[in-house]
Design a protein around this motif. Structure first.
Motif, PDB file in Angstrom:
ATOM      1  N   TYR A  85       0.804  -1.215   0.000  1.00 20.09           N
ATOM      2  CA  TYR A  85       0.000   0.000   0.000  1.00 20.09           C
ATOM      3  C   TYR A  85       0.838   1.267   0.000  1.00 20.09           C
ATOM      4  N   GLY A  86       2.014   1.213   0.605  1.00 18.94           N
ATOM      5  CA  GLY A  86       2.887   2.384   0.577  1.00 18.94           C
ATOM      6  C   GLY A  86       3.325   2.719  -0.842  1.00 18.94           C
ATOM      7  N   GLN A  87       3.723   1.708  -1.587  1.00 16.52           N
ATOM      8  CA  GLN A  87       4.107   1.916  -2.976  1.00 16.52           C
ATOM      9  C   GLN A  87       2.900   2.313  -3.831  1.00 16.52           C
ATOM     10  N   ALA A  88       1.741   1.732  -3.500  1.00 11.77           N
ATOM     11  CA  ALA A  88       0.524   2.075  -4.237  1.00 11.77           C
ATOM     12  C   ALA A  88       0.198   3.559  -4.056  1.00 11.77           C
ATOM     13  N   TYR A  89       0.388   4.075  -2.852  1.00 13.52           N
ATOM     14  CA  TYR A  89       0.139   5.494  -2.613  1.00 13.52           C
ATOM     15  C   TYR A  89       1.121   6.357  -3.412  1.00 13.52           C
ATOM     16  N   LYS A  90       2.392   5.975  -3.425  1.00 10.44           N
ATOM     17  CA  LYS A  90       3.374   6.746  -4.192  1.00 10.44           C
ATOM     18  C   LYS A  90       3.013   6.762  -5.673  1.00 10.44           C
ATOM     19  N   ARG A  91       2.524   5.631  -6.166  1.00 13.52           N
ATOM     20  CA  ARG A  91       2.134   5.554  -7.574  1.00 13.52           C
ATOM     21  C   ARG A  91       0.909   6.420  -7.842  1.00 13.52           C
ATOM     22  N   LEU A  92      -0.049   6.384  -6.934  1.00 14.46           N
ATOM     23  CA  LEU A  92      -1.296   7.127  -7.113  1.00 14.46           C
ATOM     24  C   LEU A  92      -1.068   8.629  -7.079  1.00 14.46           C
ATOM     25  N   GLN A  93      -0.216   9.093  -6.166  1.00 18.27           N
ATOM     26  CA  GLN A  93      -0.028  10.537  -6.030  1.00 18.27           C
ATOM     27  C   GLN A  93       0.770  11.144  -7.182  1.00 18.27           C
ATOM     28  N   LYS A  94       1.380  10.310  -8.011  1.00 20.09           N
ATOM     29  CA  LYS A  94       2.073  10.838  -9.179  1.00 20.09           C
ATOM     30  C   LYS A  94       1.115  11.497 -10.164  1.00 20.09           C
ATOM     31  N   THR A  95      -0.126  11.048 -10.165  1.00 19.60           N
ATOM     32  CA  THR A  95      -1.104  11.573 -11.125  1.00 19.60           C
ATOM     33  C   THR A  95      -2.269  12.278 -10.464  1.00 19.60           C
ATOM     34  N   ASN A  96      -2.571  11.947  -9.225  1.00 15.71           N
ATOM     35  CA  ASN A  96      -3.781  12.464  -8.568  1.00 15.71           C
ATOM     36  C   ASN A  96      -3.414  13.232  -7.310  1.00 15.71           C
ATOM     37  N   CYS A  97      -3.687  14.535  -7.322  1.00 19.82           N
ATOM     38  CA  CYS A  97      -3.379  15.371  -6.156  1.00 19.82           C
ATOM     39  C   CYS A  97      -4.266  15.045  -4.962  1.00 19.82           C
ATOM     40  N   PHE A  98      -5.529  14.687  -5.243  1.00 19.39           N
ATOM     41  CA  PHE A  98      -6.509  14.555  -4.173  1.00 19.39           C
ATOM     42  C   PHE A  98      -7.337  13.278  -4.297  1.00 19.39           C
ATOM     43  N   PRO A  99      -6.715  12.109  -4.149  1.00 24.46           N
ATOM     44  CA  PRO A  99      -7.488  10.869  -4.254  1.00 24.46           C
ATOM     45  C   PRO A  99      -8.536  10.705  -3.169  1.00 24.46           C
ATOM     46  N   GLU A 100      -8.372  11.413  -2.052  1.00 23.97           N
ATOM     47  CA  GLU A 100      -9.397  11.335  -1.002  1.00 23.97           C
ATOM     48  C   GLU A 100     -10.717  11.954  -1.457  1.00 23.97           C
ATOM     49  N   PHE A 101     -10.664  12.827  -2.466  1.00 25.55           N
ATOM     50  CA  PHE A 101     -11.889  13.408  -3.032  1.00 25.55           C
ATOM     51  C   PHE A 101     -12.431  12.534  -4.163  1.00 25.55           C
ATOM     52  N   THR A 102     -11.581  12.219  -5.126  1.00 26.48           N
ATOM     53  CA  THR A 102     -12.054  11.483  -6.299  1.00 26.48           C
ATOM     54  C   THR A 102     -12.550  10.085  -5.931  1.00 26.48           C
ATOM     55  N   SER A 103     -11.936   9.455  -4.941  1.00 29.15           N
ATOM     56  CA  SER A 103     -12.361   8.099  -4.570  1.00 29.15           C
ATOM     57  C   SER A 103     -13.720   8.091  -3.891  1.00 29.15           C
ATOM     58  N   ARG A 104     -14.254   9.285  -3.622  1.00 25.97           N
ATOM     59  CA  ARG A 104     -15.574   9.388  -3.018  1.00 25.97           C
ATOM     60  C   ARG A 104     -16.621   9.950  -3.975  1.00 25.97           C
ATOM     61  N   VAL A 105     -16.241  10.906  -4.798  1.00 25.12           N
ATOM     62  CA  VAL A 105     -17.263  11.596  -5.602  1.00 25.12           C
ATOM     63  C   VAL A 105     -17.129  11.385  -7.106  1.00 25.12           C
ATOM     64  N   CYS A 106     -16.052  10.751  -7.557  1.00 29.57           N
ATOM     65  CA  CYS A 106     -15.889  10.543  -9.001  1.00 29.57           C
ATOM     66  C   CYS A 106     -16.828   9.439  -9.482  1.00 29.57           C
ATOM     67  N   PRO A 107     -17.451   9.586 -10.647  1.00 32.02           N
ATOM     68  CA  PRO A 107     -18.320   8.529 -11.178  1.00 32.02           C
ATOM     69  C   PRO A 107     -17.553   7.337 -11.736  1.00 32.02           C
ATOM     70  N   ALA A 108     -16.233   7.327 -11.573  1.00 30.68           N
ATOM     71  CA  ALA A 108     -15.389   6.191 -11.949  1.00 30.68           C
ATOM     72  C   ALA A 108     -15.409   5.926 -13.449  1.00 30.68           C
ATOM     73  N   LEU A 109     -14.934   6.899 -14.209  1.00 32.67           N
ATOM     74  CA  LEU A 109     -14.805   6.701 -15.648  1.00 32.67           C
ATOM     75  C   LEU A 109     -13.829   5.572 -15.968  1.00 32.67           C
ATOM     76  N   CYS A 110     -12.878   5.345 -15.070  1.00 35.77           N
ATOM     77  CA  CYS A 110     -11.922   4.252 -15.257  1.00 35.77           C
ATOM     78  C   CYS A 110     -12.639   2.908 -15.294  1.00 35.77           C
ATOM     79  N   GLU A 111     -13.616   2.723 -14.429  1.00 30.07           N
ATOM     80  CA  GLU A 111     -14.329   1.448 -14.363  1.00 30.07           C
ATOM     81  C   GLU A 111     -15.212   1.251 -15.589  1.00 30.07           C
ATOM     82  N   ALA A 112     -15.802   2.335 -16.078  1.00 30.04           N
ATOM     83  CA  ALA A 112     -16.642   2.219 -17.276  1.00 30.04           C
ATOM     84  C   ALA A 112     -15.830   1.752 -18.477  1.00 30.04           C
ATOM     85  N   ALA A 113     -14.538   2.106 -18.499  1.00 30.72           N
ATOM     86  CA  ALA A 113     -13.668   1.743 -19.624  1.00 30.72           C
ATOM     87  C   ALA A 113     -12.862   0.476 -19.364  1.00 30.72           C
TER      88      ALA A 113
END
Length: 493
Positions: A85-113
């Motif tokens: 999970y530590g490495q996963a966080y480092k990977r995630l923050q490279k592209t997403n400034c605020f995953p605590e927001f998107t992981s709650r309110v994003c409609p998950a376009l990634c999952e649709a694709a």
């Protein structure tokens, strides 16, 4: 790539949600995390397919497909599977400034694709993202990163929504001195006052604010630039300015009787509820806004759903939601293939709660307001609706929703909430900085630079009403352009 056979062995699973009748007694988040073992399985389901549309973030047939932030989805899913999970966080923050927001309110376009979505259920990527960031905060991995060297350059960011915050975070870490101006008493824009607390706990925003302040970002709240703060003073005091005020001008639904009392714009209603809760530390619930009232919501989108869930929590007598468009199909139609965004029926949390209480879906499709009916006191007491049908416009070739004669009905309404979207940015900010506007009432730009030297723009104020994840991407890209203009080169990504 996770487990090679994971998508065959494990079914999609997401965290449990408190039952509707249990969760409507409070305004707290109701989505619970998966146990670690089950989360590991969701990471295992990721196929690391040859063409990962999940991280594409482009447009197909006029619709977004995949993550606009180009999150490295297969990589962090694989790290979840291996419980790194530590490495996963480092990977995630490279592209997403605020995953605590998107992981709650994003409609998950990634999952649709997601490729799994072709024949089965998609990987629970949004669930994995939330598990990564929540664990990172819990384990103290999210820490301030103040710049070691300051450039001596100053940047003013007008607006503290997701676009403004993303730009401020990156430019400050680059070494520029950043001040964020916010007209409300708390930062966050629609994250704070447009999205209800049960969807996004406001403590998450305050936590991020504290981190950014520790990094050196200055926040000036209760400062309405263009009204109580002169734009000329800001232009004279800062090397660059970013306008990120959102597209906050609500679209009205005009009809006879519109001047009746009890007709409100949805965001004003949601903002008042959230502010009352926060100001009282949740001791006061503003039941008086909807208690024992027949609530009619005009608009079938996310904001309309948020109004439904909020009205239920305020003990509304009934909730009806009007939607102009036809009811979507339950499955993809042939002209809406993967990996396009699926235009299918979605029943969100607010609608689920109304159904649980009343037994009826609150949504009435292909219907709009023909008249607001007032009582002797000038208060709205009912609305007259009319059914709509799709017809092709011979001049434009487009499909218009046309009223059906003789289809009028009367619905009781003590509170009407207009949730019909937005029509662009508010004029006074753009006028104060004298920037050119587009026909959509947004800031005209060339590569995020406005028509005024040293003034840039980002987010909904530039692209029009959109998603939080798009606003974050806009903020990142604007930050890169501002940095390039200040330094002659940029290493922001």
């Amino acid at each position: 790539m996770g487990k090679p056979t994971g998508f065959l062995e494990y079914e999609r699973q997401t965290g449990k949600e408190r039952l509707p009748k249990e969760r409507i007694v409070d305004f707290h988040e109701f989505h619970e995390p998966l146990p670690p073992a089950r989360q590991k399985e969701q990471g295992a389901r990721c196929m690391a397919c040859g063409v990962p549309f999940c991280q594409f973030g482009g447009n197909l047939n006029g619709m977004a497909s995949g993550c606009p932030l180009n999150n490295l989805v297969p990589e962090f899913n694989d790290l979840v599977y291996h419980e790194q999970y530590g490495q996963a966080y480092k990977r995630l923050q490279k592209t997403n400034c605020f995953p605590e927001f998107t992981s709650r309110v994003c409609p998950a376009l990634c999952e649709a694709a997601c490729t799994c979505n072709v024949n089965t259920d998609p990987v629970a990527t949004k669930e994995n993202e939330r598990a990564i960031i929540d664990r990172a905060f819990a384990e103290g991995l999210v820490v301030p990163h103040p710049p070691k060297i300051r450039t001596g350059k100053t940047v003013a960011v007008i607006g503290s929504g997701p676009a403004g915050l993303a730009a401020a975070l990156l430019l400050n870490r680059r070494g520029h001195s950043v001040t964020v101006f916010e007209r409300h008493d708390r930062i966050g824009g629609l994250l704070m006052y447009g999205i209800p607390n049960m969807k996004l706990e406001k403590s998450a925003i305050e936590r991020r604010r504290k981190l950014m302040e520790e990094e050196g970002v200055v926040f000036r709240t209760n400062t309405d630039v263009g009204r109580d703060q002169d734009a000329k003073e800001i232009l004279a005091s800062f090397d660059r300015v970013i306008l990120a005020c959102g597209a906050s001008r609500p679209r009205d639904i005009d009809a006879p009787g519109r001047d009746a009392k009890g007709i409100r714009f949805a965001v004003d209603f949601l903002s008042e509820v959230t502010k009352t809760l926060l100001d009282s530390d949740f001791a006061k619930v503003p039941y008086e806004l909807a208690k024992d009232k027949n609530v009619v919501i005009i608009g079938g989108g996310d904001t309309g759903n948020d109004c439904a869930g909020t009205a239920v929590r305020l003990s509304a007598k009934s909730v009806v939601q009007l939607e102009m468009m036809p009811k979507p199909p339950e499955k993809r139609s042939e002209n809406n293939p993967w990996p396009e965004w699926p235009r299918v029926l979605k029943t969100d949390y607010g609608q689920q709660e109304v159904i649980a209480l009343s037994g009826n879906d609150p949504r009435i499709y292909q219907t709009t307001v023909k008249e607001y009916i007032k009582n002797e006191a000038g208060e709205v007491c009912a609305i007259r609706t009319v059914r709509l049908e799709p017809k092709k416009n011979k001049k434009t070739g487009r499909i218009d929703m046309v009223p059906v004669k003789g289809s009028e009905q009367t619905i009781p309404a003590d509170l009407v909430l207009i949730a019909a979207g937005f029509t662009g940015a508010e004029d006074y900010v753009m006028d104060a900085f004298q920037v050119k506007k587009t026909g959509r009432n947004t800031v005209e730009d060339t590569g995020f630079a406005s028509s005024v030297p040293n003034v840039f723009t980002a987010g909904d104020m530039r692209r029009g009403q959109s998603l939080v994840v798009w606003a974050i991407r806009e903020g990142k890209e604007a930050a890169r352009e501002v940095d390039l203009s200040l330094m002659g080169y940029t290493n922001l990504s």
